[in-house]
Design a protein around this motif. Structure first.
Motif, PDB file in Angstrom:
ATOM      1  N   MET A 184       0.841  -1.201   0.000  1.00 35.00           N
ATOM      2  CA  MET A 184       0.000   0.000   0.000  1.00 35.00           C
ATOM      3  C   MET A 184       0.870   1.243   0.000  1.00 35.00           C
ATOM      4  N   TYR A 185       1.881   1.205   0.897  1.00 37.81           N
ATOM      5  CA  TYR A 185       2.747   2.373   0.952  1.00 37.81           C
ATOM      6  C   TYR A 185       3.542   2.541  -0.330  1.00 37.81           C
ATOM      7  N   GLU A 186       3.886   1.385  -0.947  1.00 38.83           N
ATOM      8  CA  GLU A 186       4.648   1.477  -2.188  1.00 38.83           C
ATOM      9  C   GLU A 186       3.796   2.124  -3.277  1.00 38.83           C
ATOM     10  N   LYS A 187       2.534   1.751  -3.318  1.00 38.96           N
ATOM     11  CA  LYS A 187       1.652   2.337  -4.316  1.00 38.96           C
ATOM     12  C   LYS A 187       1.560   3.845  -4.115  1.00 38.96           C
ATOM     13  N   ARG A 188       1.388   4.233  -2.864  1.00 38.15           N
ATOM     14  CA  ARG A 188       1.296   5.674  -2.595  1.00 38.15           C
ATOM     15  C   ARG A 188       2.600   6.363  -2.995  1.00 38.15           C
ATOM     16  N   GLU A 189       3.693   5.726  -2.632  1.00 38.80           N
ATOM     17  CA  GLU A 189       5.028   6.217  -2.979  1.00 38.80           C
ATOM     18  C   GLU A 189       5.131   6.457  -4.498  1.00 38.80           C
ATOM     19  N   ARG A 190       4.704   5.445  -5.261  1.00 34.42           N
ATOM     20  CA  ARG A 190       4.791   5.561  -6.714  1.00 34.42           C
ATOM     21  C   ARG A 190       3.902   6.693  -7.227  1.00 34.42           C
ATOM     22  N   LEU A 191       2.720   6.829  -6.622  1.00 36.39           N
ATOM     23  CA  LEU A 191       1.811   7.901  -7.055  1.00 36.39           C
ATOM     24  C   LEU A 191       2.413   9.263  -6.752  1.00 36.39           C
TER      25      LEU A 191
ATOM     26  N   LYS B 143      -2.395   4.206 -14.118  1.00 35.49           N
ATOM     27  CA  LYS B 143      -2.139   2.780 -13.982  1.00 35.49           C
ATOM     28  C   LYS B 143      -2.406   2.268 -12.559  1.00 35.49           C
ATOM     29  N   GLU B 144      -2.189   3.129 -11.574  1.00 40.61           N
ATOM     30  CA  GLU B 144      -2.259   2.675 -10.187  1.00 40.61           C
ATOM     31  C   GLU B 144      -3.679   2.607  -9.638  1.00 40.61           C
ATOM     32  N   LEU B 145      -4.608   3.282 -10.290  1.00 41.95           N
ATOM     33  CA  LEU B 145      -5.880   3.559  -9.612  1.00 41.95           C
ATOM     34  C   LEU B 145      -7.025   2.692 -10.061  1.00 41.95           C
ATOM     35  N   GLN B 146      -7.546   1.924  -9.136  1.00 44.63           N
ATOM     36  CA  GLN B 146      -8.706   1.100  -9.448  1.00 44.63           C
ATOM     37  C   GLN B 146      -9.758   1.247  -8.368  1.00 44.63           C
ATOM     38  N   GLY B 147     -11.005   1.318  -8.775  1.00 48.06           N
ATOM     39  CA  GLY B 147     -12.106   1.374  -7.800  1.00 48.06           C
ATOM     40  C   GLY B 147     -11.923   2.468  -6.776  1.00 48.06           C
TER      41      GLY B 147
ATOM     42  N   PHE C  84      -9.135   5.375  -6.411  1.00 50.31           N
ATOM     43  CA  PHE C  84      -9.241   6.659  -7.089  1.00 50.31           C
ATOM     44  C   PHE C  84      -9.403   7.783  -6.062  1.00 50.31           C
ATOM     45  N   TRP C  85     -10.217   7.566  -5.044  1.00 54.94           N
ATOM     46  CA  TRP C  85     -10.365   8.576  -3.996  1.00 54.94           C
ATOM     47  C   TRP C  85      -9.385   8.368  -2.852  1.00 54.94           C
ATOM     48  N   LYS C  86      -9.066   7.100  -2.597  1.00 60.49           N
ATOM     49  CA  LYS C  86      -8.199   6.811  -1.459  1.00 60.49           C
ATOM     50  C   LYS C  86      -6.862   7.523  -1.576  1.00 60.49           C
ATOM     51  N   PHE C  87      -6.321   7.493  -2.789  1.00 60.92           N
ATOM     52  CA  PHE C  87      -4.981   8.067  -2.960  1.00 60.92           C
ATOM     53  C   PHE C  87      -5.005   9.469  -3.536  1.00 60.92           C
ATOM     54  N   ARG C  88      -6.156  10.107  -3.480  1.00 57.46           N
ATOM     55  CA  ARG C  88      -6.261  11.413  -4.133  1.00 57.46           C
ATOM     56  C   ARG C  88      -5.215  12.386  -3.604  1.00 57.46           C
TER      57      ARG C  88
END
Ligand SMILES: [Mn+2]
Ligand SMILES: [Mn+2]
Lengths: 221, 225, 221, 225, 225, 225, 225, 225
Positions: free
Chosen positions: A1-8, A58-62, A65-69
């Motif tokens: 999860m943190y990696e995804k946020r990191e990448r975003l 690429k990272e955002l599904q369901g 989209f809002w979680k990592f805004r």
């Protein structure tokens, strides 16, 4: 999860950086280089979209989209600002959210996601646009293009009015309110610029059409 | 009274006043919408000469405002002498309301909307639910803040004399405020900002005067007349 | 209007100053001087009421009671704090709002107003009381009065619990929330004091009644 | 689409989400009351040994919480995939809820309430309206913050071994958090505070140990068992 | 001396200095009222040519100021050599007093009110209760801040040469300040702002010059004369 | 006097006070070194009994301090009545100096170094360059802060009676401070911390007393003798 | 190596770098005086035409600056590779120095003093103690800020062509800066202000052009030549 | 060189230093991960006696650190003499690295890891990319901060003599720091905190001593041996 946020966050930072470069590029525009500058900026913006907005998409599904805004909103706002700035300089109109989302349709293959810009990022990005238009207005007066300042002034006025009617309802109304205040400051700077041009012109040619004088002035240079 | 019974009684009292707040909040949110709409319409005044049509359109809302203040007064009637306990709820909106009414009044008459007239427009009566004096004064500070922008835009549309009218009005207003012994609070801070408004309007007047754009029949200070 | 506020602010400042002196005076209390200190403090507090609270009461009529609350609340809160502190030291109980308002009844002649303390000032003043009780608890342990710390601890715990059930509903809930946090800090300091006493006592006399040892210790001094 | 029509559409969309917020606010205010009541009852635990009666009294509220979260989930169902758009509304309260449940669980079992079990107690299902992981972790930080006070008070009532139990639990929890790669945000800040809780609990353990107050049969680290 | 008797003496000393502060506060509040009144009267100067009548009306307050400073000096006499211990009490008001006196002086003479003359007007003597040099200089910075607005307004009323007078005065003053080696404090910050005043006055001078509005007999720099 | 000549004089005055500050800074930096050295030597006292040798070694610096304060006084003599203008320069260091002198005095005599004696040791005379009362009191607070650590370390090295001596001294000092009505924020705050020092010292005393480690001939309160 | 010997060495190293800072501060304070003097002399340029005499008088200080920078370089040579460790000490003053040199250069030649030439004037060599690029660029921003005032004053004294020269120079400079992708916050912010300078100069140019005050032989853009 | 060509060169230079920063950021993020892992492993030391196995496990990371610092040095080699320009990038992490190495060293030897040895462990050579002295010293302050907790936990597990070892080590370290003349910066602030660590460790030593838990063969101060 943190990696995804990191990448975003990283992708968003790149979107911001390259969008800012597009804006800077558009500011180099003057009456002589208009076409070449805009073409170049358009190509650059397309690259930002393909190279970096795709990484966000690429990272955002369901619900992500809002979680990592928070992670990607700075980049998307800056992208909106750049795209809208470019569109105004080209066609003198406001780039709509639908325009943007249509242009993102082509990312579907690369990102395998159906990425849609959200309303908030659009509005916040458009809010920032006024700052760039203010810089443009001042430098266009410097370049002798008085009409351009006037049309920017009218454009920003109508934009401000449209936003002021909905700004209270926007999700993070505090953030939007901040932007509205900055926007009003910018608008007043544009109005002051128009005022100066008008008052100076009136002294010498009361009631005359200013463009003529300005046109003459351009030839001098 | 035992400690426990005391706190039980407190809880009841506080819930009652919580209910009052809830009703006030609902009414004030209506007030908020109404003033926001009026402000948006007022933006048009900056874009061209203020036409009577626009002004009457905005003034048409006064009726609605009066009804909203009536509702507030109604709620307050249930808790006598506690106007100032709940005052914060409608304070900010009232600043804006006073600003709007005083701006329109100045546009139409060139004069200052008095405290009494402002209260009357809103259907407020002293003694009951009145218009707090400081709220009225802060509203006037808001008007002062708006004038520089207004003058700049009017001069741009060619109404040069507007600068003179605004300068006379504002310097009279400023001098009047100056005589008040203001506490070190919001109103004082807002008043401190007024001198920048005055300065800016004076600079616009200077700009048009030095370029010979001013007509001859300019008004003199209202204070002298 | 400004003059009235000015006068209230000054009266409130005096109420604060002299109430603080009463509190300071009560802190000088120890097992030897208890009666004389409390009598003196009681006289001083009565003077604060007659000399200065009266000045507040005199100004307030009808809606002014709430209108000028900001001006006089600091003084009244401090007065509540002092009066409640004194009452706790004398009788080990919480001074109630009714107690206070009864004691204000006699101001009616002097002020020609029916002055009533409001609930908020009472609660905020009582909130501050805990800080003084914390100081008292620590110095009573220092003075060898261990029991006193324990009874302060229990008193503050029940006060905190009562307040925590209504604090959210208080008008300026933010201000009350701040006080609740400070109160909890103070309560924890009192608990820590009781803990230290207990743990140290347990080492030498597991399960013994501490008072005896402490009593012996008092004689040493 | 024209600019005006665009903004008109925006206004409709925003009003819709404003209505969602209004409904959420009402439900969350219930959540607020419930947790406040639970917290007040929990205060009693500090004042004496935690009796099963007190614990069951607090646990009795779980049912109510489950129903409230059910209502939230219901509202969110009307705006699919937007859980995180509205997340801020119930976030603070959820920290407290997790704290309460995990505290009670620890008091009863000496172990850590898992993420899954916490969600299950609240009737939350992943995929739909779940228990956000970070909310759960912040709740655990709240638990850590409460332990020093709890241990101090328990030792004062004579339960010396409590210090050992809390120290083992907290150092395991701390070590587990340590392995997470936390962002520079609230959770990170809260976790940074956890080491002070651990230090304080260790100092209490030290106090009772050095005075020979600890019983012999102390638990070993849960991580090792 | 025993500890107790010693501390009893300390108590007296601390209460004494508290009493001094109380008396200073009362006197300074009078000073505050007096300067506020003078400033209000000075406002009139902006919107018409400064008539001798207005000026003498303002100057009439000097007497009152002298008496107030006399009271301050009286209090300070009771605590010899402690001027700078209590200096903060009257500092802000003194800036304004110096500004007022120096402004009037400039209006009447076109020159700078010297430090000595300012002190003399207030009845202050060096050695005793004097006029602190830095207070005087901050007062001059306040004068500098006022000049742009004054010039703009005077030119608007048609006194074009005022721009030349103010420009000469201010650039001399600025050059003089420039030679001072100021510490990094309030005075330095205030002086840094002075260049914007000068710039603004020069721009007004430019405006009238380029439009040929300047009379021929303009003053030359006082520094050269 | 012309503007230029006047400002030339100002320049001199400002440079003069700048030079005063420069000289004060240089002297205070010496003061800093001296107190740092004294504090380093005092560290030894914590880990062994304070031998007369160590104490005289530290006391030997008093001479140096006196000379440094003499230099400060010398500088201040050149600007009469401006003690409080420059007071901030040596304030912090003076707290430490008072702490050091009072600590040594207590170690040697068990009593409190009086304000007058402290001033005398530093060669300071009232009227001229004296020892500010609040500086002296803050220095005593620093002493109070040091005592718990000192007592803990002395008891560790076996000097159990030290706890009694410190407890008597500190409780007398605390009682004396309680008689003051403190205004000064810093001093008030520092005094507020004193009770924790006293508490810690009493705890150590309790430890040694309960173990029967105290000798019989304990001192009585100095205040009572 | 023992702890003590090691720390003794540390003490020496820290004192060494402290001494370096002390020496830098002393040298920079000289630099400060020199630039203050140059700036004061430059003030004269605003109120009369810049005569070669004044310019050479100011330029005469270059020698002194070179010597001061030589001293800085000398100090830095004793601590190789630590330029950026101490850079903050002379940064602000270097902005001013670059501004002064570039202003004089422009007054004499109408062109831009290059980075290399600026460094050469100060006797700075790359590789050793060079002129930091960002310092140079900030200095140019300072020059841009000064030009509007200069042009206003020159036109007031009758040098109308000055407006044309400044406008050509400034718009070339602005265009060149636009090509940089600026990271540095300060520099970016300073550059953002440059367009206002350009706007003001263009307005003056417009004023003189429209009045036919411009001579025929105006310079063309340096960039095009 | 023309203005344009000059600015083109500036653009390249600015982009170059931007690229350096980007590379440093990436390497430092690796350093971050490595130290986080080491810190997590070090946690185990608190709750049992530090076994050689744990220590060698942590020491095994030194190799990795050396390689990371090698990469930093590599990047810096490309921009000679600019170590301090980019120093801030790796400063915080280096504090932690020094802390870790010095802690392990103390656990193994009871002595202080010297500056030279710390640098050697990381493969850093003076002259090139070295270990900044102040970074090393801040790292030691971090070690000091950790010791109280370590000692409390070790005493709890029954290693009473640990208190003596730590007290001796820390008071020597404190005394050594005391002799340094620290600037008013981060290091000074961190050192100021060291006295609280020492105090706490001394209190633990007191606790075990007064209870007769200390063995007879306690180490003497390293400074005396
Ligand atoms: Mn932007
Ligand atoms: Mn209190």
């Amino acid at each position: 999860m943190y990696e995804k946020r990191e990448r975003l966050v990283k992708a968003s930072r790149d979107v911001t950086m390259y969008s800012k470069k597009v804006i800077f590029q558009v500011h180099r525009l003057n009456s002589k280089n208009k076409e070449s500058v805009l073409e170049q900026a358009e190509r650059d913006l397309a690259n930002v979209k393909m190279d970096h907005v795709t990484r966000v998409a690429k990272e955002l599904q369901g619900s992500e989209f809002w979680k990592f805004r928070r992670a990607y909103t700075p980049g998307m706002q800056e992208y909106v600002e750049a795209a809208a700035f470019l569109e105004f300089c080209k066609n003198g109109r406001l780039l709509t959210l639908d325009d943007l989302n249509e242009s993102f349709a082509e990312l579907k293959d690369a990102s395998s996601n159906d990425f849609q810009l959200n309303l908030l990022d659009y509005l916040l990005g458009v809010g920032d646009l006024t700052g760039e238009l203010m810089r443009l207005a001042i430098s266009s007066v410097t370049d002798g293009e008085v009409d351009s300042a006037k049309s920017i002034c009218n454009f920003v006025r109508s934009l401000y009015m449209s936003l002021s009617l909905i700004s209270q309802e926007v999700d993070d109304s505090w953030e939007m309110k901040q932007k509205m205040e900055v926007m009003l400051q910018s608008l007043m700077k544009i109005e002051n610029t128009c005022y100066t041009v008008h008052v100076r012109g009136s002294e010498y040619f009361p009631g005359a059409v200013l463009e003529n004088i300005e046109g003459q002035r351009m030839e001098d240079n | 009274m035992s400690v426990d019974r005391q706190f039980e009684e407190f809880r009841l009292q506080l819930e009652e006043s919580g209910a009052v707040r809830e009703r006030l909040r609902a009414i004030v949110s209506e007030l908020d919408s109404a003033t926001r709409l009026m402000q948006a319409q007022l933006l048009l005044i900056h874009h061209s000469r203020p036409s009577p049509e626009i002004l009457s359109k905005i003034k048409a809302h006064t009726e609605g405002l009066r009804s909203i203040y009536g509702q507030l007064a109604e709620v307050l009637k249930s808790v006598p002498a506690q106007y100032y306990r709940y005052h914060d709820h409608w304070r900010n909106q009232t600043y804006t309301v006073v600003f709007l009414l005083a701006f329109i009044h100045w546009l139409e008459t060139g004069g200052l909307l008095s405290h009494g007239d402002a209260a009357a427009l809103l259907g407020l009566k002293d003694g009951e639910f009145g218009l707090d004096l400081e709220d009225y004064l802060v509203g006037l500070c808001n008007l002062s803040n708006e004038l520089p922008r207004y003058v700049v835009n009017q001069v741009t549309t060619g109404d040069y004399d507007c600068a003179k009218r605004a300068s006379v009005f504002l310097s009279d207003l400023y001098a009047a405020f100056r005589m008040l012994n203001l506490r070190n609070d919001l109103l004082r801070k807002r008043f401190d900002g007024m001198k920048y408004d005055l300065k800016k309007v004076e600079e616009v007047l200077y700009d048009v005067k030095i370029r010979g754009l001013l007509s001859d029949t300019t008004p003199t200070s209202a204070a002298e007349s």
